[in-house]
Design an enzyme around this catalytic site. Structure first.
Site, PDB file in Angstrom:
ATOM      1  N   ASP A  79       3.198  14.374  14.143  1.00  0.00           N
ATOM      2  CA  ASP A  79       3.291  14.256  12.687  1.00  0.00           C
ATOM      3  C   ASP A  79       1.914  14.297  12.036  1.00  0.00           C
ATOM      4  OD1 ASP A  79       4.628  14.140  10.339  1.00  0.00           O
ATOM      5  OD2 ASP A  79       4.881  11.964  10.340  1.00  0.00           O
TER       6      ASP A  79
ATOM      7  N   VAL B  83       0.839  -1.197   0.000  1.00  0.00           N
ATOM      8  CA  VAL B  83       0.000   0.000   0.000  1.00  0.00           C
ATOM      9  C   VAL B  83       0.871   1.243   0.000  1.00  0.00           C
ATOM     10  CG1 VAL B  83      -1.846   1.207   1.176  1.00  0.00           C
ATOM     11  CG2 VAL B  83      -1.744  -1.268   1.307  1.00  0.00           C
TER      12      VAL B  83
END
Ligand SMILES: *[C@@H]1O[C@H](CO)[C@@H](O)[C@H](O)[C@H]1NC(C)=O
Ligand SMILES: *[C@@H]1O[C@H](CO)[C@@H](O)[C@H](O)[C@H]1NC(C)=O
Ligand SMILES: *[C@@H]1O[C@H](CO)[C@@H](O)[C@H](O)[C@H]1NC(C)=O
Ligand SMILES: *[C@@H]1O[C@H](CO)[C@@H](O)[C@H](O)[C@H]1NC(C)=O
Ligand SMILES: *[C@@H]1O[C@H](CO)[C@@H](O)[C@H](O)[C@H]1NC(C)=O
Ligand SMILES: *[C@@H]1O[C@H](CO)[C@@H](O)[C@H](O)[C@H]1NC(C)=O
Ligand SMILES: *[C@@H]1O[C@H](CO)[C@@H](O)[C@H](O)[C@H]1NC(C)=O
Ligand SMILES: *[C@@H]1O[C@H](CO)[C@@H](O)[C@H](O)[C@H]1NC(C)=O
Ligand SMILES: *[C@@H]1O[C@H](CO)[C@@H](O)[C@H](O)[C@H]1NC(C)=O
Ligand SMILES: *[C@@H]1O[C@H](CO)[C@@H](O)[C@H](O)[C@H]1NC(C)=O
Ligand SMILES: *[C@@H]1O[C@H](CO)[C@@H](O)[C@H](O)[C@H]1NC(C)=O
Length: 860
Positions: free
Chosen positions: A828, A711
């Site tokens: 993040d 992915v």
């Protein structure tokens, strides 16, 4: 007279050219110019996305100083080409076979595609050869099996197919071969007995392929073999007795094949064997006593076979180094006496005998087992008698399963000494007496399963001290009195099953604290009072069963706030009165709604779940009307006129839309989010057991970590889509093994992260952790990341969707900052870390913020 020497020289050259067997091509003499040409051809055929070769392999420096290239001193010829982990794509040029002095070729751990050039087999001096961990396809060239100097070859972890040369096919000449690894490919056909002709072979690894046929008995002739890995193939037949001749064998792995017959007694001659893996076959007969001679065994993996007979009583004396014993799911019978002898094994970590037919009493010597024992799994094995109090000595335990046996007597209070225990399964026995209040001292517990016993008395108040408790089942016992208030302070609780007792009292307001409830089953008790409106706070609940109690009052309209999640709702056999809230038609995730045998009255709402008679059960409420399809009589005609209805139909929707938009902005109301992902019960059931996902299952689930399942790939990890054995679709994040510091802290981080549970944070389902392999198993988010949606032309988000995503992300952060026991700083947050679930309703995704970026290796 200068012509003669020149002629002689030419003649000698000519003769050499024809006689020298190692000279691969005769058209042009090979020299370091050919080497240059070959390296440039190699460079031209690979893709070099990081420009590692482009900036270094430049024409103004000698190729001998190029990165990855090593030359012989005297002749300046290329002898080694080593470019592992160079991110190279593209294909391998056949010109590489012109590097006629090459003895070491290592292109492992890149992304090379295409076939292995057959010409490589003509490199006369090649000794060390690795193309492991690329995406090479096609067959293995026959010429590779005819290389007189080849010592070590690894083609593991590619997409190679086809079969090995058959025994009748010439040639097979690998006299110096020591190491051959072809594991993790798609190779078929049978295993050739010719390997036995490589008398210096030390490692043969063919695991994780599709080899069929039987194991050639000739392999037993390779007397120096240390490692034989044939697991995860489709091998049939029996285990050849000749394997017992491999006196140097250290590891034997035949796990996951179709092998039949008995374990040969001759395996007892494997005096050096440390790892013996024969699990997941169809082996019969008993564990041979002769095997006890193989005294260095530390790992014995025999699970999922058809082994019968008893477990040798002197097991632990014969095998003092035992660390891991997994014999679950066989037909073993006999005594548990061998447990006495296991006290000799001071490094024992894992013992699983579950799902056998041992019908013996648990010995007191259980408490003498090593304190390094982490898992003791004795479930479903017809074990009788009392639980010895010595069990409290096993300080190292993390998981203890004694469930589904025939244990009697009381639960020893000594359990309280197991401070590290995370999962305790004593369900489905005949235990009686009280639940010892000391269990509240087991502060490490995540899961406590005591259901289906004969326990009596009250639920101890002290259970409220196990602050990390997530799953508690005390169902089907004889517990009485009320639920202690302390239980409602267990804010991590996700599963609470108290069904089938004689508990009483009403549902308190504090219940609303348990925001992470997933499954709540209080059925078949004597609870009374109103169904509290705080139930509407439990917005992650998927399964709610309050049936067979004495609840009265009306159905609180707040229950419609469960629209996000609820799939199963059962309020039957109570004394609930009033009408069915119209808003129930909005509960779009419901697959079962049972309101039968209450005192409900008035019109049955139309549409939604109520239009599907296979989902809804309303019988035993004689005062209900409407819903002719469900067999009720029609209601008296409504008073409001048709024209009003028409008006509403056209004026209402725009107004509602405006109000909805405003409320999104102002009040963060969550009820907007329809179409949330329904967690199927099977998914939750899988949480009820200790779910350890093995490396092999991950390999199966990701089709050998294939590119097709990839992915995403980052510098620290790769994410694969994975189909687990139980059908669950997940994402598997594999950490790159070079990052040592991340690997070291992985287990601790996993423990911390796995406890974070919020609808808008990606759920960590499990993990797989070996010495050199670490992976997290995560909820799979099929709709990709927000970044994709924002920056790709193929996707479009409307205003409502954007608002919804904003609200979801802020809810996730509100949780991390204010409601989680320790403040978690994400560090993040960016669109690529905001993932979108699939959704029935086009406007509302389940938005989750990816959590795994919290692992320290991402850096601040
Ligand atoms: C020549 O080599 C130097 C380094 O030694 C490199 O910086 C330079 O780019 C090279 N020039 C060409 C034209 O490749
Ligand atoms: C090729 O070999 C010769 C000596 O045989 C040497 O002088 C020359 O530098 C080499 N060329 C390269 C590119 O290494
Ligand atoms: C290529 O890399 C090698 C090894 O790192 C280095 O010694 C050499 O100077 C580099 N050459 C160029 C032209 O950058
Ligand atoms: C190098 O190899 C290629 C392909 O195998 C071949 O066509 C070519 O003739 C070779 N070059 C030399 C100089 O031998
Ligand atoms: C395989 O190679 C890739 C780089 O292409 C690397 O990230 C990965 O860690 C390697 N896998 C193993 C098991 O070494
Ligand atoms: C190839 O390189 C990898 C990574 O550096 C290393 O682990 C492996 O042992 C090497 N194999 C051979 C045959 O040189
Ligand atoms: C096997 O290799 C030898 C040289 O080592 C060579 O003479 C022979 O032709 C090769 N056989 C085949 C079938 O390639
Ligand atoms: C190799 O093993 C087979 C079967 O185990 C045996 O019949 C044969 O004689 C052995 N060959 C050699 C050369 O030892
Ligand atoms: C054990 O044997 C029975 C019948 O003999 C068979 O149905 C079953 O599949 C076997 N179990 C395994 C694990 O092969
Ligand atoms: C296991 O072996 C038994 C007989 O040995 C056979 O009846 C059974 O079908 C086999 N099961 C499987 C799954 O191969
Ligand atoms: C693996 O090889 C087969 C053909 O052998 C090919 O169809 C398939 O696409 C390849 N898969 C990957 C991931 O390269």
């Amino acid at each position: 007279m200068e012509v003669l020497p020149a002629l002689i020289f030419i003649a000698i050259q000519f003769i050499l050219l024809f006689l020298h067997p190692l000279q691969p091509a005769m058209s042009r003499p090979h020299n370091n110019f050919t080497d240059l040409e070959s390296l440039l051809a190699f460079k031209a055929s690979v893709a070099d996305p990081h420009g590692l070769l482009a900036t270094n392999w430049t024409a103004n420096a000698s190729f001998c100083s190029w990165i990855g290239v090593r030359c012989s001193h005297r002749r300046q010829r290329v002898v080694a080409l080593k470019l592992p982990f160079f991110f190279l794509g593209g294909s391998i040029s056949p010109h590489i076979a012109n590097l006629s002095f090459l003895s070491h070729l290592n292109l492992s751990n890149n992304a090379l595609t295409g076939p292995i050039p057959g010409a490589i087999g003509r490199l006369p001096r090649l000794a060390l050869f690795s193309l492991a961990n690329n995406s090479l396809s096609g067959p293995i060239p026959l010429s590779i099996f005819n290389m007189s100097l080849l010592v070590k070859v690894s083609l593991a972890k590619n997409n190679l197919s086809g079969s090995l040369p058959s025994d009748t096919d010439p040639p097979f000449m690998l006299p110096r071969l020591q190491w051959m690894s072809l594991s993790y490919n798609h190779l078929t056909g049978s295993i050739m007995s010719n390997f036995a002709r490589s008398s210096q072979l030390q490692l043969l690894s063919l695991s994780f392929n599709n080899f069929s046929g039987s194991i050639p008995p000739e392999l037993g002739n390779i007397t120096g073999l240390n490692f034989l890995y044939l697991g995860a193939n489709q091998l049939t037949g029996t285990i050849p007795a000749s394997i017992g001749k491999l006196s140097k064998l250290n590891r034997l792995n035949l796990v996951d094949n179709y092998l039949q017959g008995a374990i040969p007694e001759e395996l007892g001659n494997l005096l050096d064997v440390q790892y013996l893996g024969l699990a997941e076959n169809n082996l019969t007969g008993s564990i041979p006593m002769a095997l006890l001679n193989a005294s260095k065994i530390h790992t014995l993996i025999l699970y999922e076979n058809n082994l019968t007979g008893s477990i040798p009583a002197t097991l632990g004396v014969s095998w003092p180094r035992l660390e891991i014993v997994d014999i679950h799911r066989n037909q073993l019978t006999g005594r548990l006496g061998f447990i006495d002898s296991l006290s000799n094994c001071r490094n024992l970590q894992y013992l699983s005998l579950s799902e056998n037919k041992i019908s013996d009493f648990l010995p007191h010597s259980l408490g003498n087992l090593s304190t390094s024992l982490n898992y003791l799994l004795l479930g479903s094995s017809y074990i009788k008698g009392r639980i010895p109090s010595t069990i409290g000595n096993l300080h190292g335990l993390i998981g203890l399963d004694l469930g589904e046996n025939e244990l009697v007597g009381e639960i020893p209070s000594e359990f309280s000494r197991l401070k590290g225990l995370q999962g305790l399964f004593l369900n489905r026995n005949r235990l009686n007496g009280y639940i010892p209040p000391e269990l509240g001292l087991m502060t490490g517990l995540n899961a406590l399963y005591l259901e289906e016993n004969a326990l009596s008395g009250t639920i101890p108040h002290s259970l409220g001290n196990i602050s990390g408790l997530q799953e508690l089942s005390l169902a089907a016992n004889g517990l009485s009195s009320g639920i202690p208030d302390s239980l409602w302070s267990l804010t991590s609780l996700r599963v609470l099953n108290l069904s089938g007792n004689t508990l009483d009292g009403s549902l308190p307001q504090q219940m609303g604290n348990l925001k992470f409830f997933d499954i709540l089953d209080l059925s078949k008790n004597r609870f009374s009072g109103n169904i509290s409106s705080v139930l509407g706070n439990l917005q992650m609940i998927t399964y709610l069963d309050l049936s067979n109690n004495s609840f009265d009052g009306e159905i609180p309209s707040s229950l419609d706030r469960l629209v996000i999640s609820i799939g199963y709702m059962n309020l039957s056999y109570n004394r609930i009165s009033g009408t069915i809230p119209k808003s129930f038609t909005n509960l779009g995730k419901l697959y079962s709604l049972d309101l039968s045998f209450n005192k409900l009255q008035g019109p049955i709402p139309e549409g939604g779940v109520f239009s599907n008679s296979s989902i809804v059960s309303l019988e035993g409420n004689p005062a209900l009307c409407g819903a002719l399809k469900l067999g009720f009589s029609p209601c008296p005609p409504p008073s409001n006129s048709k024209s009003n209805l028409h008006l509403l139909k056209y004026i209402l929707p725009p107004i509602v839309l405006v109000v909805l938009l405003l409320s999104c902005f102002c009040t963060r109301l969550i009820f907007l989010r329809w179409g949330k992902k329904l967690k199927l019960p099977s998914e939750d059931a899988s949480l009820n057991t200790i779910r350890v996902i093995s490396y092999r299952e991950l390999v199966r689930a990701t089709n050998n970590f294939s590119e097709a399942n990839l992915v995403g790939r980052g510098s620290f990890s790769s994410v694969f889509k994975a189909y687990l054995d139980d059908g669950l679709v997940t994402a598997v994040k594999v950490l790159n093994s070079e990052n040592q510091s991340a690997l070291r802290s992985f287990d601790a981080e996993y423990c911390a992260l796995s406890k974070i549970r919020h609808r808008n944070l990606v759920r960590i389902i499990s993990m797989c952790s070996n010495l050199d392999f670490k992976a997290l198993v995560l909820q799979f988010m099929p709709n990709g990341s927000l970044e994709q949606w924002l920056h790709s032309h193929n996707y479009y988000l409307n205003l409502l969707q954007r608002i919804n995503i904003m609200v979801d992300v802020s809810l996730a952060f509100e949780y991390l900052h204010h409601y989680h026991p320790h403040v978690v700083v994400h560090r993040d947050l960016k669109p690529s870390n905001v993932l979108l679930d699939d959704s029935q309703s086009p406007n509302f995704f389940l938005v989750t913020v990816s959590l795994y970026c919290l692992l320290p290796h991402q850096g601040p």
